[in-house]
Design a protein around this motif. Structure first.
Motif, short mmCIF file in Angstrom:
data_model
loop_
_atom_site.label_atom_id
_atom_site.label_comp_id
_atom_site.label_asym_id
_atom_site.label_seq_id
_atom_site.Cartn_x
_atom_site.Cartn_y
_atom_site.Cartn_z
N VAL A 27 0.88 -1.16 0.00
CA VAL A 27 0.00 0.00 0.00
C VAL A 27 0.92 1.21 0.00
CG1 VAL A 27 -1.74 1.31 1.28
CG2 VAL A 27 -1.83 -1.18 1.26
N PRO A 28 0.74 2.16 -0.92
CA PRO A 28 1.66 3.30 -1.00
C PRO A 28 1.47 4.28 0.16
CG PRO A 28 -0.12 3.55 -2.57
CD PRO A 28 -0.28 2.20 -1.96
N PRO A 29 2.47 5.14 0.39
CA PRO A 29 2.33 6.16 1.43
C PRO A 29 1.31 7.21 1.01
CG PRO A 29 4.32 6.54 0.19
CD PRO A 29 3.74 5.25 -0.31
N GLN A 30 0.86 8.02 1.97
CA GLN A 30 -0.08 9.07 1.61
C GLN A 30 0.64 10.19 0.86
OE1 GLN A 30 -1.31 9.53 5.74
NE2 GLN A 30 -0.84 11.69 5.57
N ALA A 31 -0.15 11.01 0.20
CA ALA A 31 0.41 12.09 -0.62
C ALA A 31 -0.37 13.36 -0.39
CB ALA A 31 0.37 11.71 -2.10
N LYS A 32 0.27 14.47 -0.68
CA LYS A 32 -0.38 15.77 -0.57
C LYS A 32 -0.02 16.59 -1.80
CE LYS A 32 -1.12 19.54 2.69
NZ LYS A 32 -0.83 20.01 4.04
N VAL A 33 -1.03 17.11 -2.48
CA VAL A 33 -0.83 17.98 -3.63
C VAL A 33 -0.93 19.42 -3.13
CG1 VAL A 33 -1.62 18.60 -5.94
CG2 VAL A 33 -1.91 16.25 -5.11
N HIS A 34 0.16 20.16 -3.23
CA HIS A 34 0.24 21.53 -2.72
C HIS A 34 -0.07 22.55 -3.83
CE1 HIS A 34 2.25 20.48 1.11
NE2 HIS A 34 2.71 19.46 0.41
N ASN A 35 -0.53 23.72 -3.43
CA ASN A 35 -0.73 24.87 -4.31
C ASN A 35 -1.72 24.58 -5.44
OD1 ASN A 35 1.16 26.17 -2.70
ND2 ASN A 35 2.84 25.72 -4.09
N LEU A 36 -2.87 24.05 -5.09
CA LEU A 36 -3.90 23.79 -6.11
C LEU A 36 -4.48 25.08 -6.68
CD1 LEU A 36 -5.83 20.83 -4.52
CD2 LEU A 36 -4.40 20.77 -6.56
N VAL A 37 -4.60 26.10 -5.85
CA VAL A 37 -5.23 27.35 -6.28
C VAL A 37 -4.18 28.39 -6.63
CG1 VAL A 37 -6.83 29.19 -5.62
CG2 VAL A 37 -7.24 26.84 -4.85
N LEU A 38 -3.22 28.59 -5.75
CA LEU A 38 -2.18 29.61 -5.94
C LEU A 38 -0.80 28.98 -5.92
CD1 LEU A 38 -3.54 32.32 -3.48
CD2 LEU A 38 -3.67 32.38 -5.96
N GLY A 39 0.08 29.41 -6.79
CA GLY A 39 1.46 28.95 -6.79
C GLY A 39 1.68 27.77 -7.71
N ARG A 40 2.92 27.30 -7.72
CA ARG A 40 3.30 26.16 -8.56
C ARG A 40 2.88 24.87 -7.87
NH1 ARG A 40 8.23 23.22 -8.97
NH2 ARG A 40 8.37 22.24 -11.01
N THR A 41 2.08 24.06 -8.54
CA THR A 41 1.57 22.82 -7.98
C THR A 41 2.69 21.78 -7.87
OG1 THR A 41 -0.59 23.26 -8.97
CG2 THR A 41 -0.17 21.01 -8.26
N TRP A 42 2.76 21.10 -6.71
CA TRP A 42 3.75 20.05 -6.51
C TRP A 42 3.20 19.00 -5.56
CZ3 TRP A 42 6.15 19.46 -1.64
CH2 TRP A 42 5.92 20.49 -0.74
N VAL A 43 3.78 17.79 -5.63
CA VAL A 43 3.29 16.65 -4.86
C VAL A 43 4.34 16.23 -3.85
CG1 VAL A 43 2.52 14.25 -5.00
CG2 VAL A 43 1.90 15.85 -6.81
N ASP A 44 3.89 15.91 -2.65
CA ASP A 44 4.76 15.39 -1.60
C ASP A 44 4.19 14.06 -1.12
OD1 ASP A 44 6.80 15.31 0.28
OD2 ASP A 44 5.73 16.55 1.74
#
Length: 185
Positions: free
Chosen positions: A60-77
């Motif tokens: 089962v993969p680790p959880q993820a967070k998608v940052h800056n959906l509305v403002l800024g450069r979108t990136w995944v952690d």
């Protein structure tokens, strides 16, 4: 073959196989929208069976967070625990993905161990999930063996120069008409 079994909540199932492996996945992620980010909590399981050895791996993969959906450069952690289990032998790979800190500290980093069925560490693993994976021998308690050579297991291939979306060469080939044997209809 893939199927979205249910739309709300989203549940998907897929199966693929060839002469080397079988691949099965059931995915039912939970999500949480937090204004300018989206957290994804994976639920379900993935199994990969190797035909030659008969081994089956489950994870089962680790959880993820998608940052800056509305403002800024979108990136995944990606962060949290990632456990791969050999269901035939009981051997495991236990990795811990580190969350990104202030000013990008620890971004994409992970470390962990390959552990046998008795719980003894065999190898230490580390790297960045978007660039490379390294491995070295370690003692049963998990500390690296002195002067043990580090082996690079995987390095991310360079992205295609003509791509502006961060796709891999594989994704580029899937989405390009340049490689078709006949012109598109």
């Amino acid at each position: 073959m893939a199927e979205q079994v249910c739309e709300q909540p989203p549940v998907s199932a897929a199966h693929a196989e060839n002469e080397h492996f079988t691949y099965d996945i059931v995915s039912a992620p939970a999500t949480k929208f937090q204004g300018n980010s989206l957290e994804v909590y994976p639920k379900g399981r993935t199994r990969i069976g190797l035909r030659r050895s008969g081994e089956v791996f489950s994870h089962v993969p680790p959880q993820a967070k998608v940052h800056n959906l509305v403002l800024g450069r979108t990136w995944v952690d990606s962060y949290g625990s990632f456990l791969v289990t050999n269901t035939a032998s009981g051997d495991k790979v236990a990795l811990e993905f580190k969350p990104c800190g202030w000013f990008g500290a620890g971004q994409h980093e992970f470390d962990g161990h390959v552990v046998d069925a008795e719980g003894n560490a065999k190898f230490a693993m580390s790297g960045k999930w978007n660039s490379h994976v390294d491995m070295c021998a370690c003692k049963p308690d998990g500390t690296p063996v002195a002067n043990a050579p580090t082996r690079r297991l995987w390095t991310c291939a360079a992205k295609p120069e003509e791509d502006h979306y961060g796709c891999t060469h594989f994704a580029w080939h899937l989405n390009s008409t340049k490689y078709l044997s006949r012109p598109p209809l």
